[in-house]
Design an enzyme around this catalytic site. Sequence first.
Site, PDB file in Angstrom:
ATOM      1  N   HIS A   1      64.967  52.646  17.570  1.00 19.37           N
ATOM      2  CA  HIS A   1      64.642  54.030  17.200  1.00 19.37           C
ATOM      3  C   HIS A   1      63.155  54.133  16.916  1.00 19.37           C
ATOM      4  O   HIS A   1      62.571  53.263  16.276  1.00 19.37           O
ATOM      5  CB  HIS A   1      65.455  54.502  15.988  1.00 19.37           C
ATOM      6  CG  HIS A   1      65.456  53.541  14.849  1.00 19.37           C
ATOM      7  ND1 HIS A   1      66.187  52.380  14.843  1.00 19.37           N
ATOM      8  CD2 HIS A   1      64.790  53.559  13.663  1.00 19.37           C
ATOM      9  CE1 HIS A   1      65.990  51.722  13.715  1.00 19.37           C
ATOM     10  NE2 HIS A   1      65.124  52.411  12.986  1.00 19.37           N
TER      11      HIS A   1
ATOM     12  N   HIS B   1      60.422  56.270  14.973  1.00 19.91           N
ATOM     13  CA  HIS B   1      60.252  57.256  13.897  1.00 19.91           C
ATOM     14  C   HIS B   1      59.083  58.178  14.246  1.00 19.91           C
ATOM     15  O   HIS B   1      57.989  57.698  14.570  1.00 19.91           O
ATOM     16  CB  HIS B   1      59.878  56.575  12.575  1.00 19.91           C
ATOM     17  CG  HIS B   1      60.914  55.675  12.005  1.00 19.91           C
ATOM     18  ND1 HIS B   1      61.730  56.053  10.967  1.00 19.91           N
ATOM     19  CD2 HIS B   1      61.255  54.395  12.282  1.00 19.91           C
ATOM     20  CE1 HIS B   1      62.530  55.048  10.631  1.00 19.91           C
ATOM     21  NE2 HIS B   1      62.257  54.027  11.420  1.00 19.91           N
TER      22      HIS B   1
HETATM   23  P1  AMP Z   1      64.548  51.419  10.119  1.00 21.56           P
HETATM   24  O1  AMP Z   1      64.350  50.926   8.739  1.00 21.56           O
HETATM   25  O2  AMP Z   1      63.297  51.466  10.933  1.00 21.56           O
HETATM   26  O3  AMP Z   1      65.674  50.696  10.830  1.00 21.56           O
HETATM   27  O4  AMP Z   1      65.004  52.939   9.972  1.00 21.56           O
HETATM   28  C1  AMP Z   1      66.323  53.353   9.963  1.00 21.56           C
HETATM   29  C2  AMP Z   1      66.322  54.827   9.679  1.00 21.56           C
HETATM   30  O5  AMP Z   1      67.584  55.379  10.027  1.00 21.56           O
HETATM   31  C3  AMP Z   1      66.082  55.165   8.206  1.00 21.56           C
HETATM   32  O6  AMP Z   1      64.918  55.969   8.091  1.00 21.56           O
HETATM   33  C4  AMP Z   1      67.342  55.909   7.798  1.00 21.56           C
HETATM   34  O7  AMP Z   1      67.101  56.960   6.899  1.00 21.56           O
HETATM   35  C5  AMP Z   1      67.855  56.412   9.133  1.00 21.56           C
HETATM   36  N1  AMP Z   1      69.285  56.686   9.174  1.00 21.56           N
HETATM   37  C6  AMP Z   1      70.283  55.849   8.832  1.00 21.56           C
HETATM   38  N2  AMP Z   1      71.486  56.453   8.993  1.00 21.56           N
HETATM   39  C7  AMP Z   1      71.225  57.691   9.479  1.00 21.56           C
HETATM   40  C8  AMP Z   1      72.042  58.808   9.847  1.00 21.56           C
HETATM   41  N3  AMP Z   1      73.376  58.766   9.773  1.00 21.56           N
HETATM   42  N4  AMP Z   1      71.437  59.928  10.291  1.00 21.56           N
HETATM   43  C9  AMP Z   1      70.088  59.992  10.358  1.00 21.56           C
HETATM   44  N5  AMP Z   1      69.274  58.977  10.032  1.00 21.56           N
HETATM   45  C10 AMP Z   1      69.820  57.848   9.591  1.00 21.56           C
END
Ligand code: AMP
Length: 128
Positions: free
Chosen positions: A96, A98
């Site tokens: 993903h 950001h």
């Molecule tokens: P990372 O630490 O780079 O893996 O970021 C994971 C991101 O996914 C975090 O910013 C979370 O807030 C986001 N996240 C986790 N679950 C969900 C969800 N169900 N919907 C939207 N964002 C999510």
Amino acid sequence: MDCIFCKILSGNIPCKKIYEDESVLAFLDITPHTAGHTLIIPKEHHTDILDMDSELLCHIGEVSKIIFNMYKEKLDIVGMTLVQNNGYGQEVKHYHLHLVPRYKKDGLFFCHKKVTEEIDEVYKKITA
Ligand code: AMP
């Protein structure tokens, strides 16, 4: 596979969709760093950039531009920070990107530590 982003893609977990096409989905992050914090994910499960082809990575880059332009029009932003964790710091093991909209005086700092004294040492290692 027990992947939260695959569950979003299959519709088992809801999301606030921003953009979708044949290969990617973008939606609002559930715990945003700033208003409009968005994630772009590939529809196929890939763990990180090492496991993705260049065409898909380029496409995600293009989509980030589309969303940046959209937010420039619709939100009062002064910039956009792109962050993407691979392995360490990566909570969700489905690639993903950001997109963190930046606002005047949003007070957001991603990196506090500076390690300038290690530049020569690491450069030697990389170029050896
Ligand atoms: P990372 O630490 O780079 O893996 O970021 C994971 C991101 O996914 C975090 O910013 C979370 O807030 C986001 N996240 C986790 N679950 C969900 C969800 N169900 N919907 C939207 N964002 C999510």
